[in-house]
Each structure stands twice: as C-alpha cells, then as structure tokens.
Design a protein around this motif. Sequence first.
Motif, PDB file in Angstrom:
ATOM      1  N   GLY A 161       0.795  -1.227   0.000  1.00 17.00           N
ATOM      2  CA  GLY A 161       0.000   0.000   0.000  1.00 17.00           C
ATOM      3  C   GLY A 161       0.816   1.260   0.000  1.00 17.00           C
ATOM      4  O   GLY A 161       0.284   2.348  -0.229  1.00 17.00           O
ATOM      5  N   ASP A 162       2.128   1.144   0.269  1.00 21.37           N
ATOM      6  CA  ASP A 162       2.956   2.347   0.315  1.00 21.37           C
ATOM      7  C   ASP A 162       3.498   2.737  -1.047  1.00 21.37           C
ATOM      8  O   ASP A 162       3.548   3.917  -1.388  1.00 21.37           O
ATOM      9  CB  ASP A 162       4.126   2.141   1.297  1.00 21.37           C
ATOM     10  CG  ASP A 162       3.798   2.658   2.681  1.00 21.37           C
ATOM     11  OD1 ASP A 162       2.697   3.211   2.852  1.00 21.37           O
ATOM     12  OD2 ASP A 162       4.624   2.513   3.592  1.00 21.37           O
ATOM     13  N   ALA A 163       3.946   1.785  -1.838  1.00 21.29           N
ATOM     14  CA  ALA A 163       4.449   2.093  -3.176  1.00 21.29           C
ATOM     15  C   ALA A 163       3.323   1.901  -4.180  1.00 21.29           C
ATOM     16  O   ALA A 163       2.676   0.870  -4.206  1.00 21.29           O
ATOM     17  CB  ALA A 163       5.618   1.184  -3.517  1.00 21.29           C
ATOM     18  N   GLY A 164       3.086   2.895  -4.987  1.00 18.65           N
ATOM     19  CA  GLY A 164       2.063   2.762  -6.008  1.00 18.65           C
ATOM     20  C   GLY A 164       0.696   3.241  -5.586  1.00 18.65           C
ATOM     21  O   GLY A 164      -0.224   3.253  -6.400  1.00 18.65           O
ATOM     22  N   SER A 165       0.527   3.664  -4.339  1.00 20.58           N
ATOM     23  CA  SER A 165      -0.754   4.227  -3.914  1.00 20.58           C
ATOM     24  C   SER A 165      -0.701   5.747  -4.051  1.00 20.58           C
ATOM     25  O   SER A 165       0.247   6.378  -3.578  1.00 20.58           O
ATOM     26  CB  SER A 165      -1.056   3.857  -2.464  1.00 20.58           C
ATOM     27  OG  SER A 165      -2.193   4.579  -2.003  1.00 20.58           O
ATOM     28  N   PRO A 166      -1.690   6.363  -4.681  1.00 23.59           N
ATOM     29  CA  PRO A 166      -1.678   7.820  -4.837  1.00 23.59           C
ATOM     30  C   PRO A 166      -1.730   8.569  -3.513  1.00 23.59           C
ATOM     31  O   PRO A 166      -1.389   9.749  -3.460  1.00 23.59           O
ATOM     32  CB  PRO A 166      -2.947   8.098  -5.660  1.00 23.59           C
ATOM     33  CG  PRO A 166      -3.272   6.805  -6.320  1.00 23.59           C
ATOM     34  CD  PRO A 166      -2.835   5.740  -5.366  1.00 23.59           C
ATOM     35  N   ALA A 167      -2.151   7.883  -2.438  1.00 20.41           N
ATOM     36  CA  ALA A 167      -2.353   8.564  -1.163  1.00 20.41           C
ATOM     37  C   ALA A 167      -1.350   8.163  -0.092  1.00 20.41           C
ATOM     38  O   ALA A 167      -1.576   8.376   1.088  1.00 20.41           O
ATOM     39  CB  ALA A 167      -3.772   8.285  -0.656  1.00 20.41           C
ATOM     40  N   SER A 168      -0.220   7.586  -0.503  1.00 21.30           N
ATOM     41  CA  SER A 168       0.774   7.114   0.459  1.00 21.30           C
ATOM     42  C   SER A 168       1.866   8.149   0.688  1.00 21.30           C
ATOM     43  O   SER A 168       2.263   8.872  -0.222  1.00 21.30           O
ATOM     44  CB  SER A 168       1.396   5.813  -0.053  1.00 21.30           C
ATOM     45  OG  SER A 168       2.598   5.511   0.630  1.00 21.30           O
ATOM     46  N   ASP A 169       2.382   8.191   1.921  1.00 20.53           N
ATOM     47  CA  ASP A 169       3.533   9.047   2.226  1.00 20.53           C
ATOM     48  C   ASP A 169       4.710   8.758   1.303  1.00 20.53           C
ATOM     49  O   ASP A 169       5.458   9.658   0.930  1.00 20.53           O
ATOM     50  CB  ASP A 169       4.002   8.817   3.673  1.00 20.53           C
ATOM     51  CG  ASP A 169       3.194   9.633   4.669  1.00 20.53           C
ATOM     52  OD1 ASP A 169       2.283  10.348   4.230  1.00 20.53           O
ATOM     53  OD2 ASP A 169       3.468   9.543   5.872  1.00 20.53           O
ATOM     54  N   SER A 170       4.882   7.478   0.961  1.00 23.41           N
ATOM     55  CA  SER A 170       6.039   7.074   0.180  1.00 23.41           C
ATOM     56  C   SER A 170       5.971   7.526  -1.272  1.00 23.41           C
ATOM     57  O   SER A 170       6.973   7.480  -1.982  1.00 23.41           O
ATOM     58  CB  SER A 170       6.198   5.544   0.214  1.00 23.41           C
ATOM     59  OG  SER A 170       6.455   5.117   1.530  1.00 23.41           O
ATOM     60  N   THR A 171       4.801   7.952  -1.735  1.00 27.68           N
ATOM     61  CA  THR A 171       4.701   8.540  -3.074  1.00 27.68           C
ATOM     62  C   THR A 171       4.454  10.044  -2.991  1.00 27.68           C
ATOM     63  O   THR A 171       4.986  10.805  -3.799  1.00 27.68           O
ATOM     64  CB  THR A 171       3.573   7.884  -3.893  1.00 27.68           C
ATOM     65  OG1 THR A 171       2.326   8.000  -3.197  1.00 27.68           O
ATOM     66  CG2 THR A 171       3.873   6.421  -4.131  1.00 27.68           C
ATOM     67  N   LEU A 172       3.671  10.466  -2.012  1.00 24.98           N
ATOM     68  CA  LEU A 172       3.391  11.902  -1.871  1.00 24.98           C
ATOM     69  C   LEU A 172       4.643  12.682  -1.484  1.00 24.98           C
ATOM     70  O   LEU A 172       4.851  13.811  -1.942  1.00 24.98           O
ATOM     71  CB  LEU A 172       2.298  12.120  -0.820  1.00 24.98           C
ATOM     72  CG  LEU A 172       0.890  11.705  -1.229  1.00 24.98           C
ATOM     73  CD1 LEU A 172      -0.040  11.717  -0.021  1.00 24.98           C
ATOM     74  CD2 LEU A 172       0.342  12.610  -2.324  1.00 24.98           C
ATOM     75  N   GLY A 173       5.484  12.085  -0.632  1.00 22.48           N
ATOM     76  CA  GLY A 173       6.705  12.761  -0.201  1.00 22.48           C
ATOM     77  C   GLY A 173       7.628  13.085  -1.361  1.00 22.48           C
ATOM     78  O   GLY A 173       8.009  14.246  -1.559  1.00 22.48           O
ATOM     79  N   PRO A 174       8.028  12.080  -2.177  1.00 22.94           N
ATOM     80  CA  PRO A 174       8.862  12.375  -3.340  1.00 22.94           C
ATOM     81  C   PRO A 174       8.240  13.390  -4.298  1.00 22.94           C
ATOM     82  O   PRO A 174       8.933  14.268  -4.815  1.00 22.94           O
ATOM     83  CB  PRO A 174       9.007  11.004  -4.013  1.00 22.94           C
ATOM     84  CG  PRO A 174       8.909  10.031  -2.885  1.00 22.94           C
ATOM     85  CD  PRO A 174       7.888  10.622  -1.957  1.00 22.94           C
ATOM     86  N   THR A 175       6.933  13.278  -4.532  1.00 18.16           N
ATOM     87  CA  THR A 175       6.276  14.240  -5.425  1.00 18.16           C
ATOM     88  C   THR A 175       6.359  15.653  -4.862  1.00 18.16           C
ATOM     89  O   THR A 175       6.559  16.616  -5.612  1.00 18.16           O
ATOM     90  CB  THR A 175       4.809  13.852  -5.642  1.00 18.16           C
ATOM     91  OG1 THR A 175       4.743  12.584  -6.308  1.00 18.16           O
ATOM     92  CG2 THR A 175       4.086  14.888  -6.497  1.00 18.16           C
TER      93      THR A 175
END
Length: 440
Positions: free
Chosen positions: A388-402
């Motif tokens: 759920g952390d990689a590839g989820s539009p609502a995860s810290d792990s994707t929102l942070g890098p963006t």
Amino acid sequence: MDVLFNPVVISVLVLIILSLMKIHVIFALMLAAISAGLLAGLPLGETVTVLVEGMGGQSETALSYLLLGIFASMIAMSGIVRVLLSYLLKVIGKRKYLLIFIFAGIGVLSQTVVPVHIAFIPILVPPLLMLFNKLKIDRRAVASALTYGLKAPYILLPVGYGLIFHGILVTEMQENGLDIGLSDIPAAMAIPVLGMTVGLLTAVFITYRKHREYEDIETVSDESVVTEGLTEKREKVNHLITVIAIIAAFVLQLTFDSMIIGALGGIAIMLLSQVIQIGRSEAAVREGVLMMGAIAFIMLIASGYASVLTETDAVDDLINTVAVWFEGIPHAVAAVMLLLVGLVITMGIGTSFGTIPIIAAVFVPLCMSLGFSPLATASLIGTAAALGDAGSPASDSTLGPTAGLAADGQHDHIWDTVVPTFLHYNIPLIIFGTMAAVIL
C-alpha cells in the motif's frame, strides 16, 4: 464473481482509473470514497459525513506538511540554496548515478538512524532540481530511489520506524494465535526487500537511464531571496543560522516525536534571527503552501476514504468472500492471491502500518490452515501491508517524493511517481513475496 462487486475493489478501481486519466488525486479520492459508501448501502449524506469526520485522522500529518513547506521556502529564501548548488556541482560533477543513490541513502537514514520520515524531502530536493536538470536526470529515477529509501528500511530493519512496523506485525500475529518473535521478522522480510532492490536497480539503470530534458524554473523567485542590502559577512551569518535552524528542526522533531514542533522551531529561528524578516514571512507562507498544500489535503481525504471503507465493513466482506477460494490450492497460488487481496486493501487505505491489523486478522488463521510456516506468514502479512505504500496515490512514500520533485511544476504525481513505483516495487514485492512464502 462477487468479489468484483465489492465496494473496496470497485472504489480502488475508481481511484486508479481516475488518477490515470489525470483527474486530480483529491477528486479521485473523494469520488472513490463516495462510490465505496454508496455501494455499501450508506446514504450519500452519511458517506460524506464519515469522509469528513475521518479526515481528522491525518490532521497532524497535513499540518506537518504545510509547516515543512513554509520552512523549506524560508531556507530557499535565505540564499543558501545557491551555495549548496555550487558546491554539489563541484563534488558530484557529471556523476548522476551518485546523486540518485545519495538520495536513496538519505531516505534509508530518514527511517532508521535519524528517523525524520519525509521531512527532509521538501527541504533538500527542491533546491537541487536545477542540478538534476543540468545532469539531465529523469526524475522518475529519483522518485524511485526516494520511495525505496522510505520503504525498504522499515520493512527489513527493526530500527527507527522499522521497529514500530515489526512490533505491530509481531503483536498482531500473536494476538491472532501465531507465536513469532521480533528477531524473526528481518529473516521473513529479506526476500521481499531483495525484490525491491532489484526494482530500484532496474528503474535507475534500465527504465529511466536515458537523459530527460526539463526547463530551468526557479522554485523560489530571485526577488524572494534575501540578499538585497546585505554585506558578504551578513550573508554568511544568515547561511550559518539557516544551517542551525535545519539542525534544530531535526533535533526538535526527534526529541518530541513531532514534525510540527520541529518545523515550528526552525521557522521561529529563521524569523527571530531576522534571516527572514517578519514582513517577508507572507511570501514564505504563500510559496510553502503552494508547494505542500495539495499534498496535505490529499492526506486528509485519504484518511477520510479509509474511514468510509472501515465504516462499511467492506474490507471484512472482501476477505470473507476471498477466503473460500483457498481450499486445496498450492502454496504459491495461495500466496499470490493473498498478496493481491492485500494490494487492493492497502492501495485504498494507503498505509502499511494501519492495514496490518486488518490483514493479520484473516491472514494468520488462513495461513495456519493452509500450512504456511510462521516465517512465511509474517512475510506474506508484511509484504501485503507494504504494497500500500508504493504505487498508492495517497501514500507518504509517493506523496513525499512528489512534494519535492514537483516543486517547479514539471513532475506529475501519478505518471512520474505512482506508476513508476508501482511497476518497480509492487510487482517485485508480489513475485519475491510469493517466493518467500514458498521457501520459508
């Protein structure tokens, strides 16, 4: 076929399809939450009420993002960015891979030795976008490296956030009737993390190795940088104070376990020392909110979406429906099916830590009945949660890098962060997680 009509499955599909169509994630999350509520039988008014009330679950994180954005803007306005850029150009030269893996390493440190989570991204990444441009780095490779640094350490190592993750995993497994120790988790998660490492190397050296052109766009306008009327000595003093403010922010965050207190401390030092004059703080707030405001609201709405899913019992219905499929099937097939169920659940909720209790409640008895070992069960639960952390539009792990890479408006959250991390981490996690379940 009942599983295809489950509110969780349909709402996650709504979220993914709308996001891929470049509908903003805020609207995609809201429509996904509303579709989940309506399909589960909740009236529209009640669905919206649950969504709004559930947003409070991430209010601290959202405020942290906003304050970090403001602090990052103040750092850029101090002029230290130009000094840093000049220094890194001399040290790194044209070694773009070195820079990419430096950020992966910083991500690892942010989860373990100095557990500041994503706080370093809006501070360190936006000032270096010009350097990325000079080296013609594909930012999708940087996003992949950052996400790896934010995920792999806590999955594998019982240090920092990893100690919390491993502790939750052990506790939930024990409460559901399977005895396992904290020291067993690294062995259980080693193979899945190996898969993530393969994904990282593939992203950096194969998929996104080619040069990519970006425009040089200042994340903070030249007019905002505080240099006018300052002597060279005062500029150096401002830079020193800025460094002190950054260190103080990290120390305060670690001391009080709060990104809010850390960011406020850094902001206070910048203002009280007159590095940023009170009259210019409005510009810092404006640019900081512009950088992090959307990310903060996404986290709030994601929390509300998770509340809608749990309020409707749709997750339990999904698991109960799928559980009947596992009778008499091989371990490898069962492992893949379990991980796909975990992917659907965690993609919607967007957090690995929060979904472990949900997943463990069903995975543990099911894995025991299928004859999986405790290590294999731990690997399946940990991997399913991590999906759920990689590839989820609502995860810290994707929102942070963006948040860092999109500071100049040239990095798309879905196509440049979410899709690359999904392809390079979730697919290997499923493959290597299945291997771990069969081998252990």
